[in-house]
Write an enzyme that holds these catalytic residues in place. Structure first.
Site, PDB file in Angstrom:
ATOM      1  N   ASP A  96       0.855  -1.180   0.000  1.00 35.42           N
ATOM      2  CA  ASP A  96       0.000   0.000   0.000  1.00 35.42           C
ATOM      3  C   ASP A  96       0.891   1.231   0.000  1.00 35.42           C
ATOM      4  O   ASP A  96       2.084   1.163   0.318  1.00 35.42           O
ATOM      5  CB  ASP A  96      -0.963   0.007   1.183  1.00 35.42           C
ATOM      6  CG  ASP A  96      -0.257   0.039   2.533  1.00 35.42           C
ATOM      7  OD1 ASP A  96       0.720  -0.726   2.704  1.00 35.42           O
ATOM      8  OD2 ASP A  96      -0.668   0.808   3.429  1.00 35.42           O
ATOM      9  N   GLU A 161      -0.164  -1.014   5.827  1.00 33.45           N
ATOM     10  CA  GLU A 161       0.929  -0.511   6.668  1.00 33.45           C
ATOM     11  C   GLU A 161       0.884   0.995   6.847  1.00 33.45           C
ATOM     12  O   GLU A 161       1.147   1.514   7.935  1.00 33.45           O
ATOM     13  CB  GLU A 161       2.278  -0.924   6.057  1.00 33.45           C
ATOM     14  CG  GLU A 161       3.483  -0.682   6.967  1.00 33.45           C
ATOM     15  CD  GLU A 161       4.034   0.725   6.899  1.00 33.45           C
ATOM     16  OE1 GLU A 161       4.780   1.117   7.816  1.00 33.45           O
ATOM     17  OE2 GLU A 161       3.721   1.456   5.925  1.00 33.45           O
TER      18      GLU A 161
END
Length: 461
Positions: A96, A161
């Site tokens: 991400d 994250e």
């Protein structure tokens, strides 16, 4: 070793997968969640095609501020090799990314990987898609030459994250005695050793936005209150003003001072790279210590304020500041939350404002510090020496990788941080990039590291 030299030759044609960068896997934007799901599927498919045992692990749902729920992106796990006579390493990474828009000041389309003078520009290029792919390419290099992996390799790749690794703590705990049971070492290449507590400070006033020409001077404006309390967090010289924060920090030891003193670091080059005329500290040791091992406050933005081009005479009814405090040993996020909340409420009360203040800690990651004398680090030094022919510097860093402490606490395994990006890669900023050199040589580093870890005596844990 001759076989390492052969492996290194397979890395030369490696290129960063443009399709990975094209996916707008922004975990902070719920409208991009389909892209994030697609990104996880792409990772899983890549590992499947390599012959790995792959699973997409459901980690549940995310509760949104309005009470609705949204499916979290599945975590990709994979394993290559099951030889009980070998060490098993687990590589952690995430795919991400932070938000990015061309109009934010990017010189190129952030989701179109662009090669300029040997640098590969794109959101996620350095944080963290390139390092994840470099680890995958390291395994592929062994496969290409039909060489046995020197260690068993497992992967844990997540997609949340950048917003706090929602759901991953529970997944690690649930699989402690299964997926993680035979793992000896955990490797993270997401460039960071310390942690952050991330806060929202929301000030709410009128029931709706007001015209400043009509209502200005008659109401106590939320923005004025918010700017006022933010100004009390940190002094112009960088001193944190929240009581109790600085007092909790572990003292600087003579050994640590010498470590910073011996690190090769050009302050003028650092200053020129980031484009400032003056740094907070003029002494190298002081600067490195405040960069790596002391807490600091950073104010990141204000939601609800007018920020578009042009003019707008508005009094925002509600504004929310976003700021973080770097966590270092021996700070406790729960205590930091209380200290910050109590302090800001006290400061706000002195303003005698009719507006309402709400302070929320949305990320509270514990600090983590490794033992650089562990054989895992000796293997890292040997790999760096083999690939780059230099001795590495052992540093700290203040990026937020919330899951590192969880890995340590839940699995009890040793962890190493091994980045391949540069300090000028622009993580979380405009024009993020990774140099082609770092990407290729970093892949070689990972290849060598797998070999060096295999040389650690099996009895060492």
């Amino acid at each position: 070793c001759l076989h390492l030299a052969s492996l290194f030759t397979t890395v030369a044609p490696v290129i960063l997968d443009t399709y990975w960068v094209e996916v707008e896997s922004d975990s902070s934007n719920i409208l991009k969640r389909p892209d994030l799901h697609r990104m996880m599927e792409m990772v899983a498919q890549k590992l499947r095609l390599m012959g790995g045992t792959v699973e997409l692990v459901d980690i549940g749902e995310q509760e949104l501020p309005d009470g609705q729920t949204l499916a979290l992106p599945k975590v990709v796990t994979a394993k290559f090799g099951t030889d009980t006579n070998k060490h098993t390493v687990c590589v952690y990474g995430h795919v991400d990314v932070q938000p990015a828009k061309l109009e934010d000041g990017w010189a190129t389309d952030p989701y179109n990987l662009t090669d300029i003078n040997g640098n590969l520009y794109g959101r996620g290029a350095s944080d963290n898609k390139a390092p994840v792919l470099a680890w995958i390419h390291a395994v592929e290099a062994y496969q290409t030459l039909n060489m046995e992996l020197p260690v068993n390799v497992k992967f844990v790749i997540e997609g949340m994250e950048e917003t706090g690794s929602n759901g991953l703590d529970a997944m690690i705990l649930a699989q402690r005695d299964t997926f993680f049971s035979d793992v000896d070492y955990i490797i993270i290449s997401d460039c960071g050793w310390l942690r952050n507590c991330y806060f929202y400070a929301e000030v709410e006033g009128p029931k709706q936005d007001l015209h400043s020409g009509v209502y200005g001077g008659t109401v106590i404006e939320p923005m004025t209150d918010l700017i006022g309390i933010l100004d009390t967090l940190i002094s112009p010289s960088g001193k944190i003003l929240v009581p109790g924060i600085r007092e909790a920090v572990a003292p600087l030891t003579d050994e640590e001072w010498k470590l910073y003193q011996d690190i090769q670091f050009d302050m003028d080059n650092y200053k020129n790279k980031i484009g400032v005329s003056q740094l907070m500290y003029s002494n190298k040791v002081d600067l490195l210590a405040h960069m790596w091992r002391y807490p600091t406050v950073s104010i990141h933005g204000i939601e609800g304020a007018f920020s578009d081009p042009g003019t707008k005479t508005v009094i925002p009814a509600k504004v929310t500041a976003k700021f973080s405090i770097r966590q270092v040993p021996n700070m406790d996020p729960a205590m930091v939350k209380k200290q910050v909340t109590d302090y800001l409420q006290s400061v706000f009360a002195k303003r005698k404002s009719p507006n309402k203040l709400k302070v929320t800690m949305v990320i509270g990651a514990k600090p983590w510090l490794a033992d650089p004398q562990h054989p895992l680090y000796e293997a890292g030094k040997a790999a760096v020496k083999r690939v780059f022919d230099v001795d590495p510097d052992l540093i700290r860093e203040g990026g937020t990788i919330p899951i590192a402490k969880t890995f340590e606490d839940v699995t009890g395994k040793s962890i190493i941080m091994m980045p391949i990006g540069g300090f000028d890669d622009g993580l979380h900023s405009q024009n993020e990039k990774i140099s082609r050199y770092n990407y290729i040589e970093g892949t070689k580093l990972f290849i060598a590291y797998l070999y060096e870890v295999s040389q650690i005596k099996k009895t060492t844990v």
